[in-house]
Design an enzyme around this catalytic site. Structure first.
Site, PDB file in Angstrom:
ATOM      1  N   ASP A  13       0.941  -1.469  -0.086  1.00  0.00           N
ATOM      2  CA  ASP A  13       0.100   0.203  -0.408  1.00  0.00           C
ATOM      3  C   ASP A  13       0.524   0.600   0.151  1.00  0.00           C
ATOM      4  OD1 ASP A  13      -2.589   1.669   0.353  1.00  0.00           O
ATOM      5  OD2 ASP A  13      -1.775   1.921   2.346  1.00  0.00           O
ATOM      6  N   THR A  21       0.995  10.283   3.735  1.00  0.00           N
ATOM      7  CA  THR A  21      -0.164  10.661   3.125  1.00  0.00           C
ATOM      8  C   THR A  21      -1.374  10.316   3.740  1.00  0.00           C
ATOM      9  OG1 THR A  21       0.269   9.010   1.451  1.00  0.00           O
ATOM     10  CG2 THR A  21       1.014  11.241   0.879  1.00  0.00           C
ATOM     11  N   LYS A  48      -9.529   5.306   4.992  1.00  0.00           N
ATOM     12  CA  LYS A  48      -8.305   4.420   4.902  1.00  0.00           C
ATOM     13  C   LYS A  48      -8.164   3.815   3.951  1.00  0.00           C
ATOM     14  CE  LYS A  48      -5.134   6.359   9.053  1.00  0.00           C
ATOM     15  NZ  LYS A  48      -4.348   5.512  10.327  1.00  0.00           N
ATOM     16  N   GLY A  49      -7.545   3.573   2.775  1.00  0.00           N
ATOM     17  CA  GLY A  49      -7.251   2.495   2.204  1.00  0.00           C
ATOM     18  C   GLY A  49      -8.838   2.630   1.595  1.00  0.00           C
ATOM     19  N   ILE A  50     -10.020   3.168   1.522  1.00  0.00           N
ATOM     20  CA  ILE A  50     -10.862   3.378   0.524  1.00  0.00           C
ATOM     21  C   ILE A  50     -11.047   4.254  -0.337  1.00  0.00           C
ATOM     22  CG2 ILE A  50     -13.794   4.061   0.967  1.00  0.00           C
ATOM     23  CD1 ILE A  50     -12.254   1.799   2.927  1.00  0.00           C
ATOM     24  N   ARG A  52     -11.768   6.281  -3.694  1.00  0.00           N
ATOM     25  CA  ARG A  52     -12.167   8.741  -3.520  1.00  0.00           C
ATOM     26  C   ARG A  52     -14.244   8.239  -3.274  1.00  0.00           C
ATOM     27  NH1 ARG A  52     -10.146  12.326  -7.968  1.00  0.00           N
ATOM     28  NH2 ARG A  52      -8.414  11.207  -7.504  1.00  0.00           N
ATOM     29  N   SER A 119      -2.322   0.591  -4.433  1.00  0.00           N
ATOM     30  CA  SER A 119      -2.508   1.469  -3.792  1.00  0.00           C
ATOM     31  C   SER A 119      -3.902   2.220  -4.340  1.00  0.00           C
ATOM     32  CB  SER A 119      -1.709   2.376  -4.053  1.00  0.00           C
ATOM     33  OG  SER A 119      -2.044   4.020  -3.877  1.00  0.00           O
ATOM     34  N   SER A 121      -5.354   4.731  -4.804  1.00  0.00           N
ATOM     35  CA  SER A 121      -5.081   5.796  -4.816  1.00  0.00           C
ATOM     36  C   SER A 121      -4.890   6.599  -6.065  1.00  0.00           C
ATOM     37  CB  SER A 121      -4.122   7.063  -4.296  1.00  0.00           C
ATOM     38  OG  SER A 121      -3.999   8.140  -4.118  1.00  0.00           O
ATOM     39  N   ASN A 123      -3.572   9.539  -7.147  1.00  0.00           N
ATOM     40  CA  ASN A 123      -2.622  10.139  -6.947  1.00  0.00           C
ATOM     41  C   ASN A 123      -1.094   9.215  -6.799  1.00  0.00           C
ATOM     42  OD1 ASN A 123      -3.600  13.223  -6.917  1.00  0.00           O
ATOM     43  ND2 ASN A 123      -4.762  11.569  -5.808  1.00  0.00           N
ATOM     44  N   ASP A 175      -1.993  -0.333   6.459  1.00  0.00           N
ATOM     45  CA  ASP A 175      -1.540   0.870   7.416  1.00  0.00           C
ATOM     46  C   ASP A 175      -3.631   0.360   7.637  1.00  0.00           C
ATOM     47  OD1 ASP A 175      -2.304   2.201   5.555  1.00  0.00           O
ATOM     48  OD2 ASP A 175      -3.272   3.776   7.073  1.00  0.00           O
TER      49      ASP A 175
HETATM   50  C1  BG6 Z   1      -5.867   5.150  -0.031  1.00  0.00           C
HETATM   51  C2  BG6 Z   1      -6.321   5.989   1.053  1.00  0.00           C
HETATM   52  O1  BG6 Z   1      -4.893   5.041  -0.461  1.00  0.00           O
HETATM   53  O2  BG6 Z   1      -6.611   6.248  -1.486  1.00  0.00           O
HETATM   54  C3  BG6 Z   1      -7.285   6.597   1.074  1.00  0.00           C
HETATM   55  O3  BG6 Z   1      -6.088   5.494   1.792  1.00  0.00           O
HETATM   56  C4  BG6 Z   1      -7.769   7.143  -0.348  1.00  0.00           C
HETATM   57  O4  BG6 Z   1      -7.528   7.183   1.547  1.00  0.00           O
HETATM   58  C5  BG6 Z   1      -7.729   6.004  -2.185  1.00  0.00           C
HETATM   59  O5  BG6 Z   1      -9.111   7.751  -0.309  1.00  0.00           O
HETATM   60  C6  BG6 Z   1      -8.453   6.584  -2.771  1.00  0.00           C
HETATM   61  O6  BG6 Z   1      -7.431   8.167  -3.282  1.00  0.00           O
HETATM   62  P1  BG6 Z   1      -7.396   8.797  -4.417  1.00  0.00           P
HETATM   63  O7  BG6 Z   1      -6.409   9.738  -4.307  1.00  0.00           O
HETATM   64  O8  BG6 Z   1      -7.608   8.362  -5.475  1.00  0.00           O
HETATM   65  O9  BG6 Z   1      -8.462  10.244  -3.793  1.00  0.00           O
HETATM   66 MG    MG Z   2      -3.367   3.558   3.510  1.00  0.00          MG
END
Ligand code: BG6
Ligand code: MG
Length: 223
Positions: A13, A21, A48-50, A52, A119, A121, A123, A175
């Site tokens: 992750d 972050t 966390k982990g969820i 967007r 991940s 994310s 981003n 995490d």
């Molecule tokens: C996860 C975070 O890694 O990515 C979450 O723990 C976040 O909190 C998710 O919502 C999605 O991220 P992003 O950058 O695509 O909005």
């Molecule tokens: Mg995480």
């Protein structure tokens, strides 16, 4: 029971494992929740982990607002949160790598272990570039291709496939409680980093990233 010698790959992750972050995600969601008038104690851990959109739905539901917004309005709210978040990560650099993680990645690479990214994310590529770790993560699951978010195992199964490994040959590092659930459901060995109570389902738990070393993982698996 999986033995340490069976392990050939590590699935990471990003947010809260490689770099801190999660506090920026918490802050950006907090700004949006305030704007919507939603009180959400424990919001930072809950998201966390969820993904967007799933995180947005959780906040709307908490405020009793689930049915109040059209799909286009929800997209706009999620985009607003992301704009806040992107501001917060703007000045990140190698100094933001969590303690021990750069050494751990270098050690894994030197010893020939597979390394991939799981991940949620969108981003993640930007962040990895900012902190100078992109070269370790040429194998990364694209969250845009996922049908289900964590706690579903999909992302962790795909991250093992990228390494040409069976899930049982992989260790997943997380995490988030949702991430640990996903790793376990995928059939990988879970390493939780952070509050042991929150991450009680992890096979192995470390309080701090500085404790994440091959030697400590081997010791934990042999205990
Ligand atoms: C996860 C975070 O890694 O990515 C979450 O723990 C976040 O909190 C998710 O919502 C999605 O991220 P992003 O950058 O695509 O909005
Ligand atoms: Mg995480």
């Amino acid at each position: 029971m999986v033995k340490f010698t069976d392990i050939k790959g590590f699935v990471f992750d990003l947010d809260g494992v490689i770099t801190d972050t999660s506090r920026y995600h918490a802050q950006a969601w907090g700004q949006l929740a305030d704007k919507l008038g939603v009180e959400y104690p424990g919001l930072g851990d809950a998201v966390k982990g969820i993904s967007r959109m799933d995180a947005l739905e959780m906040i709307l539901k908490k405020g009793g607002l689930a049915g109040n917004y059209s799909a286009a309005e929800k997209e706009a709210l999620a985009a607003e949160k992301n704009a806040n978040y992107v501001q917060l990560i703007q000045n990140m650099s190698a100094k933001d790598i969590l303690p021990g993680m750069a050494d751990f990645l270098a050690d894994l690479k030197a010893k020939g272990y597979g390394i991939s990214l799981a991940s949620a994310s969108k981003n993640a590529p930007t962040i990895l570039a900012k902190i100078g770790l992109s070269d370790y993560f040429t194998k990364a699951v694209d969250p845009a291709t996922l049908q289900y978010g964590k706690p579903d195992p999909e992302i962790f199964v795909k991250a093992a496939q990228l390494l040409d490994l069976m899930p049982a040959q992989c260790i997943g590092l997380e995490d988030a409680a949702a991430g640990i659930a996903g790793i376990n459901a995928a059939g990988e060995t879970s390493v939780g980093i952070g509050d042991a109570e929150l991450l009680h389902d992890a096979a192995i738990n470390f309080t701090e990233t500085s404790q994440v070393t091959l030697a400590n993982i081997e010791k934990a698996m042999n205990d």
